[in-house]
Design a protein around this motif. Structure first.
Motif, mmCIF file in Angstrom:
data_model
loop_
_atom_site.group_PDB
_atom_site.id
_atom_site.type_symbol
_atom_site.label_atom_id
_atom_site.label_comp_id
_atom_site.label_asym_id
_atom_site.label_seq_id
_atom_site.Cartn_x
_atom_site.Cartn_y
_atom_site.Cartn_z
ATOM 1 N N UNK A 162 0.027 -7.572 5.056
ATOM 2 C CA UNK A 162 -0.636 -8.733 4.452
ATOM 3 C C UNK A 162 0.408 -9.749 3.971
ATOM 4 N N UNK A 163 1.455 -9.236 3.342
ATOM 5 C CA UNK A 163 2.511 -10.128 2.861
ATOM 6 C C UNK A 163 3.210 -10.832 4.029
ATOM 7 N N UNK A 164 3.415 -10.078 5.109
ATOM 8 C CA UNK A 164 4.068 -10.666 6.278
ATOM 9 C C UNK A 164 3.171 -11.747 6.911
ATOM 10 N N UNK A 165 1.869 -11.462 7.016
ATOM 11 C CA UNK A 165 0.927 -12.444 7.581
ATOM 12 C C UNK A 165 0.895 -13.702 6.724
ATOM 13 N N UNK A 166 0.891 -13.512 5.395
ATOM 14 C CA UNK A 166 0.860 -14.667 4.484
ATOM 15 C C UNK A 166 2.134 -15.499 4.620
ATOM 16 N N UNK A 167 3.278 -14.810 4.702
ATOM 17 C CA UNK A 167 4.551 -15.529 4.851
ATOM 18 C C UNK A 167 4.584 -16.300 6.170
ATOM 19 N N UNK A 168 4.107 -15.671 7.227
ATOM 20 C CA UNK A 168 4.091 -16.358 8.518
ATOM 21 C C UNK A 168 3.107 -17.535 8.505
ATOM 22 N N UNK A 169 2.008 -17.408 7.785
ATOM 23 C CA UNK A 169 1.057 -18.522 7.656
ATOM 24 C C UNK A 169 1.724 -19.718 6.976
ATOM 25 N N UNK A 170 2.526 -19.405 5.937
ATOM 26 C CA UNK A 170 3.242 -20.485 5.245
ATOM 27 C C UNK A 170 4.254 -21.150 6.186
ATOM 28 N N UNK A 171 4.925 -20.324 7.000
ATOM 29 C CA UNK A 171 5.901 -20.882 7.940
ATOM 30 C C UNK A 171 5.218 -21.777 8.978
ATOM 31 N N UNK A 172 4.069 -21.307 9.482
ATOM 32 C CA UNK A 172 3.328 -22.132 10.449
ATOM 33 C C UNK A 172 2.880 -23.433 9.799
#
Length: 333
Positions: A162-172
């Motif tokens: 979940x943390x990784x998905x959230x971080x990648x969402x912020x990067x996108x």
């Protein structure tokens, strides 16, 4: 014929008068005042009074040096803006590729999180079943510890995912914001390029207008400048008129209007040396509004206070009719 008859005939001939003209008028021509369209020194001026000019003929040149220098400066600015547009366009392409790669990683992480979540659901059900079996002494403590451990590990993995998905969402999102900002910069650069193109085009037009072009065929009536003078935009340079066909403006009374129609033939008589000369013309315009008799104009009915202006178009190939020349006008019956 006897002597008395001859005398009477001579007296009658002497007393007879030629028929009066229908109207009196003056010669006019369509005059055009040619002015400078740009400011600067008049480096060339090839127009003389009385000269015949054709339509489109070059009449002179206003020094375009300053305009040419301005164009060079603006051309450099235009090239810089064009380069900036290309640079930002390439930057947008790179940022878009990076954003697509990040989005693919994000989508893969979301899919992996879904797989972990499915495994977690299985582990939870297994943990709960092992707890019931242990309570019934149908499962060992080791089996219960293993089921609990599997449940806890998968929970941690889902949380980390979940943390990784959230971080990648912020990067996108950050990459998308960079693309938006780059596109705004590209739009600004394109606007600057369009403005520079317009300014260069304006200077090209002004440079073109620095060449004085005669607008219509005719005879130069008067010149106002000499070569070498500094002229301003809008300053008159010379006046030209087409003397090949002229107009005669005359005035008729209301009682004459019935015989004066557009397209009707007319005769224009004027003094030419020892004998009057007559040219044929055509009525080209009749005023729809009455006016008071102009002071220098006489009409057949001098008692009429109101008259109507009439124009007669007369071919003047030999140039015998001059502007302002007084003439007599007779209208065909």
């Amino acid at each position: 014929m006897g002597r008395v008859g001859l005398v009477l005939a001579l007296l009658a001939a002497g007393c007879s008068k030629p028929a009066a003209p229908d109207a009196y008028g003056n010669v006019e021509a369509t005059e055009v005042v040619v002015s400078s369209e740009v400011a600067g020194p008049l480096t060339a001026f090839t127009v003389d009074e009385g000269q015949m000019l054709t339509a489109g003929q070059s009449a002179g040149t206003v020094d375009p040096t300053q305009l040419t220098l301005q164009r060079g400066q603006l051309s450099a600015q235009r090239d810089s803006a064009a380069s900036r547009v290309g640079e930002v366009d390439r930057q947008v392409t790179v940022l878009g590729a990076q954003r697509d790669a990040l989005q693919a990683q994000h989508d893969a992480a979301v899919a992996q999180r879904a797989a972990l979540q499915a495994q977690l659901e299985i582990a939870r059900r297994n943990h709960e079943r092992t707890q019931r079996l242990f309570a019934q002494q149908a499962a060992t403590a080791q089996q219960l510890d293993q089921a609990e451990r599997d449940d806890r590990v998968l929970q941690e993995q889902v949380k980390a995912q979940d943390q990784q998905v959230e971080a990648q969402s912020r990067e996108v999102a950050a990459q998308t914001a960079q693309i938006t900002a780059a596109r705004q910069q590209e739009e600004t650069a394109r606007t600057q390029l369009s403005a520079a193109n317009a300014q260069v085009a304006q200077l090209d037009d002004r440079i073109r207008r620095s060449t004085i072009t005669n607008p219509s065929a005719g005879t130069v009536l008067v010149t106002y400048v000499k070569p070498g003078e500094v002229v301003q935009a809008g300053q008159p340079l010379y006046r030209v008129a087409d003397m090949g066909t002229v107009d005669v403006r005359a005035y008729v009374s209301e009682t004459q209007l019935a015989t004066v129609k557009v397209g009707k033939e007319a005769r224009v008589t004027f003094d030419a040396g020892d004998a009057p000369q007559t040219l044929d013309g055509t009525v080209s315009w009749v005023s729809a509004q009455a006016e008071f008799t102009p002071t220098p104009i006489q009409t057949r009915d001098e008692r009429a206070d109101l008259v109507y202006a009439v124009k007669t178009r007369v071919p003047n190939q030999n140039g015998v009719l001059k502007i302002g020349m007084p003439v007599d006008v007779g209208f065909a019956r």
